[in-house]
Design a protein around this motif. Structure first.
Motif, PDB file in Angstrom:
ATOM      1  N   GLY B  56     -72.660  22.916   7.297  1.00  0.00           N
ATOM      2  CA  GLY B  56     -71.234  22.965   6.991  1.00  0.00           C
ATOM      3  C   GLY B  56     -71.167  22.827   5.486  1.00  0.00           C
ATOM      4  N   HIS B  57     -70.423  23.703   4.847  1.00  0.00           N
ATOM      5  CA  HIS B  57     -70.450  23.709   3.385  1.00  0.00           C
ATOM      6  C   HIS B  57     -69.155  23.185   2.777  1.00  0.00           C
ATOM      7  CE1 HIS B  57     -74.160  25.864   3.767  1.00  0.00           C
ATOM      8  NE2 HIS B  57     -74.291  25.882   2.468  1.00  0.00           N
ATOM      9  N   ARG B  58     -69.220  21.956   2.336  1.00  0.00           N
ATOM     10  CA  ARG B  58     -68.082  21.406   1.604  1.00  0.00           C
ATOM     11  C   ARG B  58     -68.109  21.957   0.194  1.00  0.00           C
ATOM     12  NH1 ARG B  58     -68.368  15.340   1.302  1.00  0.00           N
ATOM     13  NH2 ARG B  58     -70.614  15.667   1.355  1.00  0.00           N
ATOM     14  N   TYR B 300     -84.656  25.644   9.020  1.00  0.00           N
ATOM     15  CA  TYR B 300     -83.447  25.141   9.658  1.00  0.00           C
ATOM     16  C   TYR B 300     -82.968  26.134  10.710  1.00  0.00           C
ATOM     17  CZ  TYR B 300     -78.392  24.275   9.781  1.00  0.00           C
ATOM     18  OH  TYR B 300     -77.106  24.042  10.170  1.00  0.00           O
ATOM     19  N   LEU B 301     -82.479  25.575  11.775  1.00  0.00           N
ATOM     20  CA  LEU B 301     -82.031  26.445  12.855  1.00  0.00           C
ATOM     21  C   LEU B 301     -80.738  25.864  13.413  1.00  0.00           C
ATOM     22  CD1 LEU B 301     -84.541  27.297  15.690  1.00  0.00           C
ATOM     23  CD2 LEU B 301     -82.354  26.291  16.224  1.00  0.00           C
ATOM     24  N   THR B 302     -79.766  26.711  13.636  1.00  0.00           N
ATOM     25  CA  THR B 302     -78.536  26.193  14.230  1.00  0.00           C
ATOM     26  C   THR B 302     -78.250  26.912  15.552  1.00  0.00           C
ATOM     27  OG1 THR B 302     -76.232  25.607  13.835  1.00  0.00           O
ATOM     28  CG2 THR B 302     -76.951  27.649  12.854  1.00  0.00           C
ATOM     29  N   VAL B 303     -77.967  26.111  16.558  1.00  0.00           N
ATOM     30  CA  VAL B 303     -77.613  26.653  17.868  1.00  0.00           C
ATOM     31  C   VAL B 303     -76.095  26.522  17.969  1.00  0.00           C
ATOM     32  CG1 VAL B 303     -77.801  26.310  20.364  1.00  0.00           C
ATOM     33  CG2 VAL B 303     -79.779  25.876  18.889  1.00  0.00           C
ATOM     34  N   VAL B 304     -75.430  27.650  18.134  1.00  0.00           N
ATOM     35  CA  VAL B 304     -73.968  27.592  18.225  1.00  0.00           C
ATOM     36  C   VAL B 304     -73.554  27.701  19.685  1.00  0.00           C
ATOM     37  CG1 VAL B 304     -71.827  28.740  17.557  1.00  0.00           C
ATOM     38  CG2 VAL B 304     -73.675  28.491  15.913  1.00  0.00           C
ATOM     39  N   LEU B 305     -72.745  26.746  20.133  1.00  0.00           N
ATOM     40  CA  LEU B 305     -72.255  26.770  21.514  1.00  0.00           C
ATOM     41  C   LEU B 305     -70.755  27.023  21.493  1.00  0.00           C
ATOM     42  CD1 LEU B 305     -73.996  23.588  23.021  1.00  0.00           C
ATOM     43  CD2 LEU B 305     -74.835  25.956  23.016  1.00  0.00           C
ATOM     44  N   ASP B 315     -64.292  14.938  14.543  1.00  0.00           N
ATOM     45  CA  ASP B 315     -65.053  14.972  13.291  1.00  0.00           C
ATOM     46  C   ASP B 315     -65.301  16.403  12.820  1.00  0.00           C
ATOM     47  OD1 ASP B 315     -66.707  11.990  13.575  1.00  0.00           O
ATOM     48  OD2 ASP B 315     -65.883  12.957  15.347  1.00  0.00           O
ATOM     49  N   ASN B 316     -65.537  16.545  11.515  1.00  0.00           N
ATOM     50  CA  ASN B 316     -66.057  17.816  11.010  1.00  0.00           C
ATOM     51  C   ASN B 316     -67.517  17.920  11.446  1.00  0.00           C
ATOM     52  OD1 ASN B 316     -64.365  16.426   8.575  1.00  0.00           O
ATOM     53  ND2 ASN B 316     -63.815  18.586   8.840  1.00  0.00           N
ATOM     54  N   TRP B 317     -68.209  16.783  11.313  1.00  0.00           N
ATOM     55  CA  TRP B 317     -69.598  16.759  11.767  1.00  0.00           C
ATOM     56  C   TRP B 317     -69.992  15.337  12.157  1.00  0.00           C
ATOM     57  CZ3 TRP B 317     -68.327  17.053   6.591  1.00  0.00           C
ATOM     58  CH2 TRP B 317     -68.843  16.064   5.750  1.00  0.00           C
ATOM     59  N   ILE B 318     -71.050  15.248  12.974  1.00  0.00           N
ATOM     60  CA  ILE B 318     -71.568  13.934  13.378  1.00  0.00           C
ATOM     61  C   ILE B 318     -73.064  13.918  13.080  1.00  0.00           C
ATOM     62  CG2 ILE B 318     -71.922  12.328  15.312  1.00  0.00           C
ATOM     63  CD1 ILE B 318     -69.527  13.623  16.703  1.00  0.00           C
ATOM     64  N   TYR B 319     -73.519  12.877  12.431  1.00  0.00           N
ATOM     65  CA  TYR B 319     -74.959  12.704  12.212  1.00  0.00           C
ATOM     66  C   TYR B 319     -75.548  12.115  13.484  1.00  0.00           C
ATOM     67  CZ  TYR B 319     -73.785  13.005   7.246  1.00  0.00           C
ATOM     68  OH  TYR B 319     -73.321  13.411   6.026  1.00  0.00           O
ATOM     69  N   ILE B 320     -76.620  12.726  13.974  1.00  0.00           N
ATOM     70  CA  ILE B 320     -77.213  12.223  15.216  1.00  0.00           C
ATOM     71  C   ILE B 320     -78.474  11.426  14.865  1.00  0.00           C
ATOM     72  CG2 ILE B 320     -78.017  12.815  17.524  1.00  0.00           C
ATOM     73  CD1 ILE B 320     -75.124  13.740  17.040  1.00  0.00           C
ATOM     74  N   HIS B 321     -78.326  10.121  14.808  1.00  0.00           N
ATOM     75  CA  HIS B 321     -79.471   9.276  14.470  1.00  0.00           C
ATOM     76  C   HIS B 321     -80.286   8.924  15.706  1.00  0.00           C
ATOM     77  CE1 HIS B 321     -78.176   7.822  10.253  1.00  0.00           C
ATOM     78  NE2 HIS B 321     -77.640   8.980  10.525  1.00  0.00           N
ATOM     79  N   SER B 322     -79.670   9.048  16.859  1.00  0.00           N
ATOM     80  CA  SER B 322     -80.341   8.654  18.093  1.00  0.00           C
ATOM     81  C   SER B 322     -81.689   9.354  18.187  1.00  0.00           C
ATOM     82  CB  SER B 322     -79.467   9.024  19.283  1.00  0.00           C
ATOM     83  OG  SER B 322     -78.160   8.530  19.042  1.00  0.00           O
ATOM     84  N   PRO B 323     -82.772   8.590  18.283  1.00  0.00           N
ATOM     85  CA  PRO B 323     -84.097   9.216  18.243  1.00  0.00           C
ATOM     86  C   PRO B 323     -84.448   9.984  19.510  1.00  0.00           C
ATOM     87  CG  PRO B 323     -84.280   6.811  18.406  1.00  0.00           C
ATOM     88  CD  PRO B 323     -82.835   7.130  18.344  1.00  0.00           C
ATOM     89  N   ARG B 329     -77.742  16.951  13.521  1.00  0.00           N
ATOM     90  CA  ARG B 329     -76.337  16.879  13.151  1.00  0.00           C
ATOM     91  C   ARG B 329     -75.605  17.880  14.016  1.00  0.00           C
ATOM     92  NH1 ARG B 329     -75.612  17.636   6.809  1.00  0.00           N
ATOM     93  NH2 ARG B 329     -76.243  19.697   7.435  1.00  0.00           N
ATOM     94  N   ILE B 330     -74.332  17.647  14.223  1.00  0.00           N
ATOM     95  CA  ILE B 330     -73.552  18.620  14.998  1.00  0.00           C
ATOM     96  C   ILE B 330     -72.236  18.880  14.273  1.00  0.00           C
ATOM     97  CG2 ILE B 330     -72.667  16.772  16.534  1.00  0.00           C
ATOM     98  CD1 ILE B 330     -72.637  18.914  18.754  1.00  0.00           C
ATOM     99  N   GLN B 331     -71.909  20.161  14.154  1.00  0.00           N
ATOM    100  CA  GLN B 331     -70.705  20.566  13.431  1.00  0.00           C
ATOM    101  C   GLN B 331     -69.647  21.053  14.410  1.00  0.00           C
ATOM    102  OE1 GLN B 331     -70.547  20.528  10.052  1.00  0.00           O
ATOM    103  NE2 GLN B 331     -72.719  20.162   9.607  1.00  0.00           N
ATOM    104  N   ASN B 332     -68.400  20.775  14.072  1.00  0.00           N
ATOM    105  CA  ASN B 332     -67.294  21.322  14.853  1.00  0.00           C
ATOM    106  C   ASN B 332     -66.482  22.200  13.902  1.00  0.00           C
ATOM    107  OD1 ASN B 332     -65.054  21.845  16.375  1.00  0.00           O
ATOM    108  ND2 ASN B 332     -64.877  19.773  17.187  1.00  0.00           N
TER     109      ASN B 332
END
Ligand code: FAD
Lengths: 102, 612
Positions: B56-58, B300-305, B315-323, B329-332
């Protein structure tokens, strides 16, 4: 500490000079108004012996007394003394800074 | 063979900005782009009218020139959007940028206590060395916070242990602020735009083109065409032919497979440094080739659903720290701009995976990746897998230049070699092997163009470095270390000139000389007592100066006598010196303490955004 971090901690490399005239005006105002207000304060308070301690300044300031007229003289003397002290402090400070900066 | 005055390799932000700047100055160029569309990593992909970017490009910048360029290129299509982002860890969401109370509350009492203890321990016993990212973060946040909020995510993104990542990377993002810089920012505001608006507000909001970042670069391509320049897509440059320190032509392959060659008088490359060196013909010396091969990149690879659900998360995006999941990260995208989706009842999510191209997932089929991503999203409780209607995958090679322990040496070797060419400049993110945002890449583009136009030399390597000056919207002619710092950029003259700001701070925060003030106050107090005593002695009387003699309580041996006047002068002088000296020191100290407090506050603010 390297020069980089040293300069990071440096806010200003300039040593301040004191404007003698400005310090004279500030100290003069403080001295003059200070003595003027103190004199008036004691007069307004009244009592048997009005301002016996402040009166001692007459040893140095010819004609000064804790009276309405004296308050005006006090204004003058206070301002003069404050002004001279302020200017002298500024003058000496700047000279010392000059000598140390050589 | 076609000939052009300037050949630009790559139509990403850096290359297009260079061409735009040249065009504005009546110099046309030829831009060769390997891909099918412009924008490079900042492109927007259109999949059945669902638009998404690579991540996501701010759009935010501290460089006024860049903000002006963005507005100039896009005009009204440049939206100001609110930012919401959180961290997902251990089935909890945490506000990001981190807020102490929210983080501690989310962690629970026991973990919060442990976090506080480990923070306190680090403050008492910090790591003496700060070579790697782990040491750097632990020294600032403590071990436990590092483990929770930095370690997993950073390792997901970079694919290497935090101990292998150079501390430079973090330090580059939270530059060592000088006291003066911190005070200037606080007193005069950080310059974020023409009118000097405050940059910190951009943490809560950012600019974004209506149809994604690609819109900026597609529009830029049109404007560049208007200046008589040409962008050729599908041309991958493979050879850069040079002789006697001059590049004379580049050649490569068109998407049709046809061999193409272009001559030019100046060449600007935004190719990854490694590829640039490999393309040089004749080959550079072995040590340069070796250095180039030592540079690493993260892919880098992005899977768009496409999800049949109006509101998945705010959120604009969520950082996924869960191991337990591989997603980083996930973007909306509709939260970036509502125009990114063709139908408001649908949501498009971008699941971001940071990989090496040798990782298995890199070669998985799109269907398999979509299924994998859907499963991970469901595992995190973000979507119902049955709502997923469609999906696609975009792979971006060399998305991140890796800052390992050796990259600086490698880059130095390559740079020294490239500097022997007078008509070849390498710029941009991978062109400089620097973790640049668009704005930094654009600045390098502008500098390259100005160098070609014969202006005073601008050092593209100085952009986005600890030593740079212009990032804060200023430039100076001071030579910093081995780098030529760019000359003052003309656009900024409508602002308070830098020298004046500097002078202002130098003057306002000028130090009082404690010795000088001590001597001055000491002399005056000594003289005052001396003169007062002498006057009273001269006046005489039965009891001389009963009140002044009370000073004897403080000045040992003082009396209202001739001898006493000298004692009074000496001791009054010493007392006055002490007062003057400590007054000046106290004043200097409090000024510095104030500045240090301001710096600490600003650095803390910057640390909160370390993951971005
Ligand atoms: C996940 C992610 C999120 C990001 N988020 C932000 C953000 O929020 N804000 C921000 O400002 N920046 C962000 N960035 C950074 C931003 O994408 C880059 O800084 C910017 O795109 C760099 O521009 P560039 O022109 O230097 O390089 P690139 O974008 O890489 O463009 C280089 C171009 O050169 C072309 N090229 C390469 N080799 C050849 C060749 N041999 N022949 C012809 N063409 C070639 C490429 O195809 C490409 O189009 C993000 C990056 C990533 C990876």
């Amino acid at each position: 500490m390297g020069t980089d971090s040293k300069s990071n901690e440096e806010l200003s490399r300039v040593v301040a000079k004191i404007q003698g005239g400005v310090l004279a005006v500030v100290c003069g105002l403080m001295g003059g108004l200070g003595l003027f207000i103190m004199t008036i304060w004691l007069l307004l308070e009244g009592g048997e012996q009005v301002g016996s301690h402040l009166q001692l300044l007459s040893n140095f300031f010819i004609g000064y007394s804790v009276t309405w007229k004296g308050s005006l003289l006090g204004l003058f003397y206070g301002a003069l003394t404050g002004g001279v002290l302020g200017w002298t402090i500024g003058f000496i400070y700047n000279r010392v800074v000059g000598i140390r900066g050589r | 063979m076609a000939s052009h005055p300037v050949v630009v390799i790559g139509a990403g932000p850096a290359g297009l900005t260079a061409a735009y700047e040249l065009g504005k100055n009546s110099s046309s160029s030829l831009i060769l782009e390997a891909g099918k569309q412009v924008g490079g990593i900042s492109q927007t992909v259109n999949y059945r009218d669902f638009r998404f970017d690579i991540g996501g490009h701010r759009f935010f910048s501290k460089v006024p020139m860049v903000t002006e360029l963005w507005n100039e290129i896009l005009g009204d299509n440049f939206l100001l959007r609110p930012r919401i982002s959180r961290i997902h860890y251990n089935q909890h969401f945490f506000d990001y940028p981190l807020k102490a109370t929210n983080a501690l509350a989310g962690l629970g009492v026991v973990e919060a206590l442990l976090v506080c203890f480990s923070y306190a321990k680090t403050k008492v016993f910090p790591n003496a060395q700060e070579d790697n990212f782990e040491q750097w973060v632990i020294n600032r946040f403590g071990y436990r916070l590092y483990q929770i909020f930095f370690k997993t995510y950073t390792e997901k993104v970079w694919g290497i242990s935090c101990t292998e990542i150079s501390a430079d990377w973090a330090a580059q993002r939270i530059k060592n602020l000088s006291l003066k810089e911190a005070v200037r920012n606080a007193l005069l505001g950080q310059r974020g735009g023409k009118k000097g608006e405050i940059v910190t507000s951009l943490i809560e909001q950012f600019h974004y083109p209506r149809l994604g970042p690609g819109m900026m670069w597609e529009r830029c391509e049109e404007l560049v065409a208007g200046f008589g320049s040409q962008t050729l897509k599908g041309i991958k440059v493979e050879r850069i032919r040079h002789r006697h320190g001059l590049v004379d032509c580049v050649s490569g392959r068109a998407s049709s497979g046809e061999h193409v060659e272009f001559e030019g008088s100046d060449f600007v490359s935004t190719m990854p440094l490694r590829e640039l060196i490999e393309a040089m013909d004749p080959q550079p010396p072995a040590k340069v080739v070796e250095a180039a091969l030592g540079l690493r990149y993260r892919d880098y690879l992005t899977v768009v659903l496409v999800v049949n659900c109006e509101d998945v998360f705010p959120d604009n995006w969520i950082y996924i720290h869960s191991p337990e999941v591989k997603m980083g990260r996930i973007q909306n995208y509709k939260n970036w701009s509502p125009y990114m989706v063709p139908d408001p009842s649908r949501t498009s999510l971008g699941l971001e995976y940071f990989l090496w191209d040798k990782d298995d997932e890199w070669t998985w089929s799109n269907d398999r990746l979509i299924e994998f991503g859907t499963r991970e999203c469901a595992q995190l409780g973000l979507i119902n897998p049955r709502d997923v209607e469609d999906g696609t995958v975009v792979r971006m090679e060399k998305a991140y230049p890796v800052y390992d322990h050796h990259y600086q040496d490698h880059v130095r070797t390559i740079r020294e070699y490239l500097e022997t060419f007078s008509n070849l400049q390498t710029i941009g993110r991978n062109g400089l092997h620097r973790y640049n945002n668009q704005d930094h890449s654009m600045v390098t583009g502008v500098y390259a163009a100005r160098n070609i136009m014969g202006e005073t030399h601008h050092d593209v390597w100085a952009v986005n470095t600890e030593k740079e000056y212009h990032e804060e919207g200023r430039a100076t002619s001071v030579n910093v270390g081995d780098r030529m710092v760019p000359m003052r950029v003309k656009e900024y003259v409508d602002e308070l000139p830098m020298e004046n700001e500097e002078e202002l701070i130098e003057i306002v925060f000028a130090k009082l000389d404690p010795v000088a003030l001590g001597v001055a106050v000491g002399t005056v107090s000594g003289l005052l007592i001396l003169i007062g005593t002498v006057i009273l002695v001269l006046k005489g009387g039965p009891v001389v100066g009963p009140n002044l003699s009370l000073l004897g309580n403080f000045l040992i041996g003082f009396q209202v006598t001739w001898g006493g006047s000298l004692v009074g002068f000496l001791e009054g002088g010493i007392g006055g010196f002490a007062i003057g000296y400590s007054g000046a020191s106290l004043r200097n100290w409090s000024m510095k303490a104030y500045a240090q407090f301001i710096r600490w506050r600003e650095e803390a603010n910057r640390r909160r955004n370390l993951l971005d």
